[in-house]
Design a protein around this motif. Structure first.
Motif, PDB file in Angstrom:
ATOM      1  N   GLN A   1      29.170 -56.492 -29.688  1.00 43.94           N
ATOM      2  CA  GLN A   1      29.091 -55.036 -29.585  1.00 43.94           C
ATOM      3  C   GLN A   1      27.683 -54.500 -29.352  1.00 43.94           C
ATOM      4  N   TRP A   2      26.652 -55.252 -29.748  1.00 41.62           N
ATOM      5  CA  TRP A   2      25.300 -54.702 -29.729  1.00 41.62           C
ATOM      6  C   TRP A   2      24.316 -55.625 -29.026  1.00 41.62           C
ATOM      7  N   ILE A   3      23.384 -55.024 -28.311  1.00 48.90           N
ATOM      8  CA  ILE A   3      22.205 -55.711 -27.779  1.00 48.90           C
ATOM      9  C   ILE A   3      21.006 -55.152 -28.533  1.00 48.90           C
ATOM     10  N   ILE A   4      20.258 -56.020 -29.205  1.00 41.14           N
ATOM     11  CA  ILE A   4      19.102 -55.592 -29.996  1.00 41.14           C
ATOM     12  C   ILE A   4      17.835 -56.072 -29.309  1.00 41.14           C
TER      13      ILE A   4
ATOM     14  N   TRP B   1       5.568 -66.696 -46.512  1.00 39.81           N
ATOM     15  CA  TRP B   1       5.398 -65.646 -47.524  1.00 39.81           C
ATOM     16  C   TRP B   1       4.370 -66.065 -48.564  1.00 39.81           C
ATOM     17  N   TYR B   2       4.429 -67.321 -49.002  1.00 37.26           N
ATOM     18  CA  TYR B   2       3.459 -67.811 -49.994  1.00 37.26           C
ATOM     19  C   TYR B   2       2.041 -67.851 -49.428  1.00 37.26           C
ATOM     20  N   ALA B   3       1.909 -67.971 -48.111  1.00 34.40           N
ATOM     21  CA  ALA B   3       0.586 -67.984 -47.485  1.00 34.40           C
ATOM     22  C   ALA B   3       0.070 -66.566 -47.213  1.00 34.40           C
ATOM     23  N   GLY B   4       0.895 -65.558 -47.497  1.00 37.68           N
ATOM     24  CA  GLY B   4       0.470 -64.174 -47.283  1.00 37.68           C
ATOM     25  C   GLY B   4       0.820 -63.614 -45.928  1.00 37.68           C
ATOM     26  N   TYR B   5       1.746 -64.285 -45.193  1.00 39.30           N
ATOM     27  CA  TYR B   5       2.168 -63.802 -43.887  1.00 39.30           C
ATOM     28  C   TYR B   5       3.419 -62.949 -44.079  1.00 39.30           C
ATOM     29  N   THR B   6       3.275 -61.659 -43.970  1.00 38.61           N
ATOM     30  CA  THR B   6       4.378 -60.741 -44.235  1.00 38.61           C
ATOM     31  C   THR B   6       4.770 -59.997 -42.957  1.00 38.61           C
ATOM     32  N   VAL B   7       5.876 -59.257 -43.053  1.00 38.05           N
ATOM     33  CA  VAL B   7       6.443 -58.583 -41.891  1.00 38.05           C
ATOM     34  C   VAL B   7       6.746 -57.132 -42.235  1.00 38.05           C
ATOM     35  N   VAL B   8       6.458 -56.240 -41.295  1.00 42.09           N
ATOM     36  CA  VAL B   8       6.881 -54.836 -41.385  1.00 42.09           C
ATOM     37  C   VAL B   8       7.838 -54.578 -40.234  1.00 42.09           C
ATOM     38  N   GLU B   9       9.018 -54.019 -40.545  1.00 45.03           N
ATOM     39  CA  GLU B   9      10.043 -53.763 -39.536  1.00 45.03           C
ATOM     40  C   GLU B   9      10.063 -52.275 -39.164  1.00 45.03           C
ATOM     41  N   TRP B  10      10.221 -52.028 -37.862  1.00 46.35           N
ATOM     42  CA  TRP B  10      10.205 -50.674 -37.313  1.00 46.35           C
ATOM     43  C   TRP B  10      11.451 -50.444 -36.462  1.00 46.35           C
ATOM     44  N   GLY B  11      11.676 -49.173 -36.102  1.00 43.72           N
ATOM     45  CA  GLY B  11      12.724 -48.857 -35.143  1.00 43.72           C
ATOM     46  C   GLY B  11      14.087 -48.693 -35.778  1.00 43.72           C
ATOM     47  N   ASP B  12      15.144 -49.092 -35.070  1.00 43.52           N
ATOM     48  CA  ASP B  12      16.514 -48.921 -35.536  1.00 43.52           C
ATOM     49  C   ASP B  12      16.802 -49.828 -36.726  1.00 43.52           C
ATOM     50  N   ASP B  13      17.586 -49.333 -37.651  1.00 45.37           N
ATOM     51  CA  ASP B  13      17.904 -50.073 -38.880  1.00 45.37           C
ATOM     52  C   ASP B  13      19.060 -51.028 -38.629  1.00 45.37           C
ATOM     53  N   ILE B  14      18.749 -52.307 -38.426  1.00 44.19           N
ATOM     54  CA  ILE B  14      19.796 -53.271 -38.078  1.00 44.19           C
ATOM     55  C   ILE B  14      20.643 -53.692 -39.280  1.00 44.19           C
ATOM     56  N   LYS B  15      20.247 -53.279 -40.479  1.00 42.71           N
ATOM     57  CA  LYS B  15      21.083 -53.587 -41.649  1.00 42.71           C
ATOM     58  C   LYS B  15      22.461 -52.949 -41.546  1.00 42.71           C
ATOM     59  N   THR B  16      22.556 -51.865 -40.793  1.00 45.79           N
ATOM     60  CA  THR B  16      23.820 -51.132 -40.704  1.00 45.79           C
ATOM     61  C   THR B  16      24.835 -51.807 -39.788  1.00 45.79           C
ATOM     62  N   ILE B  17      24.435 -52.847 -39.061  1.00 46.63           N
ATOM     63  CA  ILE B  17      25.375 -53.504 -38.149  1.00 46.63           C
ATOM     64  C   ILE B  17      25.516 -54.996 -38.470  1.00 46.63           C
ATOM     65  N   THR B  18      25.240 -55.374 -39.703  1.00 50.52           N
ATOM     66  CA  THR B  18      25.273 -56.798 -40.047  1.00 50.52           C
ATOM     67  C   THR B  18      26.670 -57.404 -39.929  1.00 50.52           C
ATOM     68  N   ASN B  19      27.709 -56.571 -39.987  1.00 47.58           N
ATOM     69  CA  ASN B  19      29.068 -57.087 -39.873  1.00 47.58           C
ATOM     70  C   ASN B  19      29.595 -57.047 -38.446  1.00 47.58           C
ATOM     71  N   ASP B  20      28.810 -56.501 -37.520  1.00 49.13           N
ATOM     72  CA  ASP B  20      29.201 -56.468 -36.112  1.00 49.13           C
ATOM     73  C   ASP B  20      28.603 -57.670 -35.391  1.00 49.13           C
ATOM     74  N   GLU B  21      29.073 -57.902 -34.176  1.00 46.39           N
ATOM     75  CA  GLU B  21      28.517 -58.972 -33.360  1.00 46.39           C
ATOM     76  C   GLU B  21      27.372 -58.421 -32.510  1.00 46.39           C
ATOM     77  N   ALA B  22      26.306 -59.209 -32.374  1.00 54.27           N
ATOM     78  CA  ALA B  22      25.129 -58.731 -31.660  1.00 54.27           C
ATOM     79  C   ALA B  22      24.363 -59.896 -31.053  1.00 54.27           C
ATOM     80  N   VAL B  23      23.587 -59.582 -30.022  1.00 52.18           N
ATOM     81  CA  VAL B  23      22.645 -60.543 -29.452  1.00 52.18           C
ATOM     82  C   VAL B  23      21.256 -59.928 -29.555  1.00 52.18           C
ATOM     83  N   MET B  24      20.308 -60.698 -30.085  1.00 51.14           N
ATOM     84  CA  MET B  24      18.915 -60.265 -30.198  1.00 51.14           C
ATOM     85  C   MET B  24      18.109 -60.861 -29.045  1.00 51.14           C
ATOM     86  N   LEU B  25      17.486 -59.987 -28.259  1.00 45.48           N
ATOM     87  CA  LEU B  25      16.605 -60.419 -27.184  1.00 45.48           C
ATOM     88  C   LEU B  25      15.170 -60.239 -27.674  1.00 45.48           C
TER      89      LEU B  25
END
Length: 333
Positions: A250-253, A74-98
């Motif tokens: 519960q989720w595959i991301i 972040w200090y070097a100016g490398y930032t991220v833009v997130e798209w698609g489904d809002d994964i904030k809504t499932i932070t309390n569920d179990e998931a695997v990120m592929l």
């Protein structure tokens, strides 16, 4: 390529800045990692008396350490833009990120993306190449319970058995909820040619920006962690409504990381910051683990989508070409 007189001061500043960042990173690691280890040694009696609370505290400190790594980019100016489904809504569920895998910086990018997702990072388990065990962060990952996997046909069956035992022993007991897996099994530049040859022989999509995934570890994770069903209800449980969430994973991301102009960021760049500021794009698509079979994840349309997303991001615009809004409600939420 010769350096002109006008470029010399700029290159000199880049070198000085890189050396300063490297020195700061070394000091950062020495203080933070040693503090993490010392605190956990002091807290060992709590591990015996209240294991759940111990792993909660360990997870919070683990999240701080990953936040430290994310801050370097972040200090070097490398930032991220997130798209698609809002994964904030499932932070309390179990998931695997592929996640597709292009360079060592993919891990740092995910660390940055997931910092604002409540306790996801604290309760996360990473599956990574065994070489990372011998890095400065290896001791932290070992303590946290991440899994280091060896690549190659000669190790494949043994590693899958070890992964199964590791999940059964550490996932529930340490209150883990998310798993990060790179199913391609290696960096894009190393596996692309082999993947394209295999695709041509088996009438599969010819992929340029991602490679065909290996499904062994994914199948083990789903078999071990997804709640089994009996007559439409979780095994051993009371009857529930169809739309109620089962226990277990519960989720595959399906996560796609795309770098502008197909130039991935490696860990050296993340640390030294000699590359110009850039925006990385990350796309999420979620599936209920009980609804989507693994064969559907490996269908031709699903395999081709990440490559198409990356291809659009490698264009001059640097944006995903999506017809709908950048963030959508998570399916089923």
């Amino acid at each position: 390529m010769a350096v002109t007189l006008e470029e010399a001061p700029w290159l000199g500043w880049i070198l000085v800045k890189a050396l300063m960042r490297f020195a700061f990173m070394v000091a950062n690691n020495l203080v933070a990692i040693s503090s993490y280890i010392c605190y956990l040694i002091v807290l060992q009696p709590l591990r015996v008396l209240d294991s759940k609370r111990f792993w909660y505290i360990e997870g919070i400190m683990y999240k701080w350490l990953l936040g430290m790594v994310a801050s370097w980019g972040w200090y070097a100016g490398y930032t991220v833009v997130e798209w698609g489904d809002d994964i904030k809504t499932i932070t309390n569920d179990e998931a695997v990120m592929l996640v597709n895998h292009q360079a060592t910086g993919d891990v740092c990018t995910l660390m940055m993306c997931l910092q604002d997702k409540e306790l996801v990072v604290a309760q996360m388990m990473w599956l990574m190449d065994h070489i990372f065990k011998y890095t400065n962060f290896g001791i932290v990952s070992l303590i946290h319970g991440d899994f280091f996997i060896r690549q190659g046909k000669s190790h494949r069956e043994q590693q899958l058995l070890l992964l199964k035992k590791h999940l059964e022993k550490n996932y529930r007991s340490r209150d883990r909820k998310w798993i990060v897996l790179f199913p391609e099994g290696g960096f894009l530049r190393k596996r692309r040619e082999t993947s394209q040859t295999f695709a041509k022989k088996n009438n599969l999509p010819f992929l340029t920006h991602v490679t065909l995934p290996r499904i062994g570890a994914t199948k083990i994770i789903l078999n071990v962690l997804v709640a089994r069903q009996e007559n439409g209800s979780p095994a051993g449980g009371d009857a529930r409504e169809f739309d109620s969430k089962p226990k277990g994973l519960q989720w595959i991301i399906d996560t796609t990381i795309a770098y502008p102009k197909a130039e991935p960021i490696d860990i050296q760049t993340w640390i030294l910051g000699y590359r110009k500021p850039t925006v990385t794009h990350v796309h999420y698509r979620g599936y209920l683990s009980l609804i989507i079979p693994i064969c559907l994840l490996l269908s031709q349309d699903r395999l081709a989508e990440p490559s198409e997303l990356c291809s659009s991001n490698h264009s001059q615009t640097g944006l995903f070409h999506l017809p709908k809004a950048t963030r959508k409600p998570f399916p089923g939420k």
